[in-house]
Scaffold this active site. Structure first.
Site, short mmCIF file in Angstrom:
data_model
loop_
_atom_site.label_atom_id
_atom_site.label_comp_id
_atom_site.label_asym_id
_atom_site.label_seq_id
_atom_site.Cartn_x
_atom_site.Cartn_y
_atom_site.Cartn_z
N ASP A 13 -7.92 82.19 42.31
CA ASP A 13 -7.10 82.45 41.12
C ASP A 13 -5.68 81.92 41.25
O ASP A 13 -4.74 82.48 40.69
CB ASP A 13 -7.08 83.96 40.80
CG ASP A 13 -8.48 84.51 40.72
OD1 ASP A 13 -9.31 83.89 40.04
OD2 ASP A 13 -8.76 85.54 41.37
N LYS A 16 -6.20 76.65 39.99
CA LYS A 16 -6.80 75.34 40.31
C LYS A 16 -7.30 74.62 39.07
O LYS A 16 -7.13 73.40 38.95
CB LYS A 16 -7.97 75.52 41.29
CG LYS A 16 -7.58 76.11 42.62
CD LYS A 16 -8.78 76.34 43.51
CE LYS A 16 -9.70 77.47 43.05
NZ LYS A 16 -9.12 78.81 43.07
N GLY A 40 -14.04 81.39 38.22
CA GLY A 40 -13.64 81.43 36.83
C GLY A 40 -12.39 80.60 36.67
O GLY A 40 -11.38 80.88 37.28
N HIS A 41 -12.48 79.53 35.90
CA HIS A 41 -11.31 78.69 35.67
C HIS A 41 -10.92 78.80 34.21
O HIS A 41 -11.76 78.68 33.33
CB HIS A 41 -11.63 77.22 35.97
CG HIS A 41 -11.88 76.96 37.42
ND1 HIS A 41 -12.44 75.80 37.89
CD2 HIS A 41 -11.60 77.72 38.50
CE1 HIS A 41 -12.52 75.87 39.21
NE2 HIS A 41 -12.02 77.01 39.60
N GLN A 180 -12.78 79.48 44.46
CA GLN A 180 -12.20 80.54 45.31
C GLN A 180 -11.01 79.96 46.11
O GLN A 180 -10.34 79.08 45.59
CB GLN A 180 -13.27 81.14 46.24
CG GLN A 180 -14.33 81.97 45.52
CD GLN A 180 -15.47 81.14 44.96
OE1 GLN A 180 -16.04 80.32 45.63
NE2 GLN A 180 -15.83 81.37 43.70
N ARG A 260 -6.39 92.45 39.24
CA ARG A 260 -6.18 91.89 40.57
C ARG A 260 -5.10 92.66 41.32
O ARG A 260 -4.14 93.13 40.70
CB ARG A 260 -5.77 90.42 40.46
CG ARG A 260 -6.89 89.56 39.86
CD ARG A 260 -6.45 88.11 39.70
NE ARG A 260 -7.50 87.36 39.02
CZ ARG A 260 -7.27 86.41 38.10
NH1 ARG A 260 -6.05 86.09 37.75
NH2 ARG A 260 -8.26 85.79 37.54
P1 IMP Z 1 -18.71 86.99 45.85
O1 IMP Z 1 -18.21 85.59 45.89
O2 IMP Z 1 -19.15 87.42 44.48
O3 IMP Z 1 -19.73 87.27 46.90
O4 IMP Z 1 -17.46 87.94 46.19
C1 IMP Z 1 -16.88 88.00 47.50
C2 IMP Z 1 -15.37 88.18 47.40
O5 IMP Z 1 -14.79 87.00 46.86
C3 IMP Z 1 -14.91 89.32 46.48
O6 IMP Z 1 -13.71 89.85 47.00
C4 IMP Z 1 -14.63 88.61 45.17
O7 IMP Z 1 -13.72 89.30 44.38
C5 IMP Z 1 -14.04 87.32 45.69
N1 IMP Z 1 -14.18 86.18 44.76
C6 IMP Z 1 -15.29 85.46 44.51
N2 IMP Z 1 -15.04 84.48 43.64
C7 IMP Z 1 -13.73 84.56 43.34
C8 IMP Z 1 -12.86 83.78 42.50
O8 IMP Z 1 -13.25 82.79 41.89
N3 IMP Z 1 -11.57 84.20 42.44
C9 IMP Z 1 -11.11 85.25 43.16
N4 IMP Z 1 -11.88 85.98 43.95
C10 IMP Z 1 -13.18 85.65 44.05
MG MG Z 2 -10.49 82.40 39.07
#
Ligand code: IMP
Ligand code: MG
Length: 378
Positions: A13, A16, A40-41, A180, A260
């Protein structure tokens, strides 16, 4: 040939999507190499807001967009996303690696069972990768053959190694779009509070299957820190400051709608990200959120049992460190319409310079608002 990678320097977040959107014109192909619809972009163009989870944000720029073998794909989500994009989706410019794995219903069920401990997005990401590594996964090629409802995806299935290899042979330039962030990388992040893929630069190579020289390695750094889900966060502010950043920054997850967690910029953490990824350029985003905050703090080091430490520690130690802070004056002027570095108030320039000096990597892009035009190139 000027290939580039845009990679998150924090916990995701960082903005990007906006940076990819801004520089996409200079590249022929945009490639995602890891992650899935946990990402999520958000891209704001005029009065329209586009939210992407799987399809690279370059699609709205008419670029060739690729999902590499390192991604995990929920076919139903992808079909929905294609549908939502409408005319902006160009089927002739979209490619999915035949080696990418799929997220099936059972993965979502398993994710829901363990979701709380890590605070995952609940999209089945971890279990899909776990099955892949355990050699019990399903590739998208297999999945389409077995499920009639997914036949519409057949035309995008491609030998991505060959596609990228050919593009490079033709001197095309490639932009690798990370999802991520560094601290969520399964190997280099705050394990086990991470996602299940390599969000860092190594993932580019394993997630596409082609060695590419990447002369431009852009780290995206938010001017403060956020994270969603559980896990250590040394500079977290569980107070008015954190609330201020959360509200001013509209820090709510694009994928899950969760608030967040927010805190100050953490130099030891971002410095580590610079080293892991070899960043040679930084984009500093959301500095407008700091407007009017009074005093800005920046963590410049960590102490562990009263002693300074000069390495980036593992999760157990990171959970106990005490950050050392410096304090800078904030600015009160609205900076959201500044178009050039010189137009920023003195205090904002001092902040940018301080961060740059502490990290030792040039800050070439400064984002002062969500819109495409609200960007300063230095
Ligand atoms: P997962 O990717 O759904 O397995 O989540 C694992 C961890 O990564 C959790 O803390 C999520 O909140 C975090 N996470 C996964 N994708 C994102 C993203 O795109 N942005 C921020 N945090 C993420
Ligand atoms: Mg995001």
């Amino acid at each position: 040939m000027t290939n580039a990678a845009v990679i998150g320097a924090q916990w995701g977040d960082e903005g990007k999507g906006k940076i990819v959107d801004m520089i996409a014109d200079s590249y022929d192909m945009i490639v995602r190499y890891q992650g899935g619809n946990n990402a999520g972009h958000t891209i704001v163009v005029g009065d329209k807001t586009y939210k992407f989870h799987l399809i690279p944000s370059g699609m709205i720029k008419g670029k060739s967009c690729v999902l590499g073998n390192g991604c995990v794909i929920d076919p139903d989500v992808l079909l929905q996303e294609i549908d939502n994009l409408g005319d902006l989706f160009n089927p002739n410019r979209f490619f999915i690696s035949e080696r990418a794995h799929v997220i099936l219903e059972k993965h979502k069920v398993r994710d829901a069972q363990t979701q709380q401990k890590i605070g995952t997005t609940g999209r089945g990401i971890g279990p899909a990768y776990a099955d892949k590594i355990a050699r019990e996964g399903t590739t998208i090629k297999q999945a389409i053959a077995e499920n009639k409802g997914w036949n519409n995806l057949q035309r995008y299935i491609t030998n991505v190694h060959q596609l990228i290899h050919n593009a490079l042979q033709q001197k095309k330039s490639i932009l690798y779009e990370g999802a991520q962030g560094t601290m969520l990388d399964v190997d280099h992040g705050t394990y086990p509070f991470v996602t299940s893929s390599n969000a860092t630069i190594g993932g580019v190579f394993t997630g596409t299957g082609v060695y590419t020289d990447i002369p431009r390695r852009i780290g995206v750094v938010k001017a403060y820190t956020t994270r969603v889900g559980e896990g250590p966060f040394p500079t977290e502010q569980k107070n008015e400051t954190g609330d201020y950043l959360q509200q001013q920054g509209k820090e709510v997850g694009t994928t899950t709608g969760r608030k967040r967690r927010c805190g100050w910029l953490d130099i030891p953490q971002v410095q580590y990200a610079c080293r892991v990824n070899g960043f040679n350029e930084l984009a500093l985003t959301k500095i407008d959120v700091l407007t009017g905050i009074g005093k800005i703090k920046i963590a410049t080091g960590y102490r562990c049992e009263e002693k300074s430490i000069d390495y980036f520690p593992t999760t157990d130690i990171l959970s106990t460190v005490q950050p050392d802070y410096i304090e800078l004056d904030a600015w009160a002027e609205d900076i959201s319409r500044c178009k050039a570095y010189g137009q920023l108030p003195k205090a904002a320039r001092a902040y940018v310079q301080k961060v740059e000096e502490l990290l030792g990597v040039p800050i070439k892009i400064i984002s002062v608002g969500p819109e495409r035009g609200q960007t300063i190139v230095r």
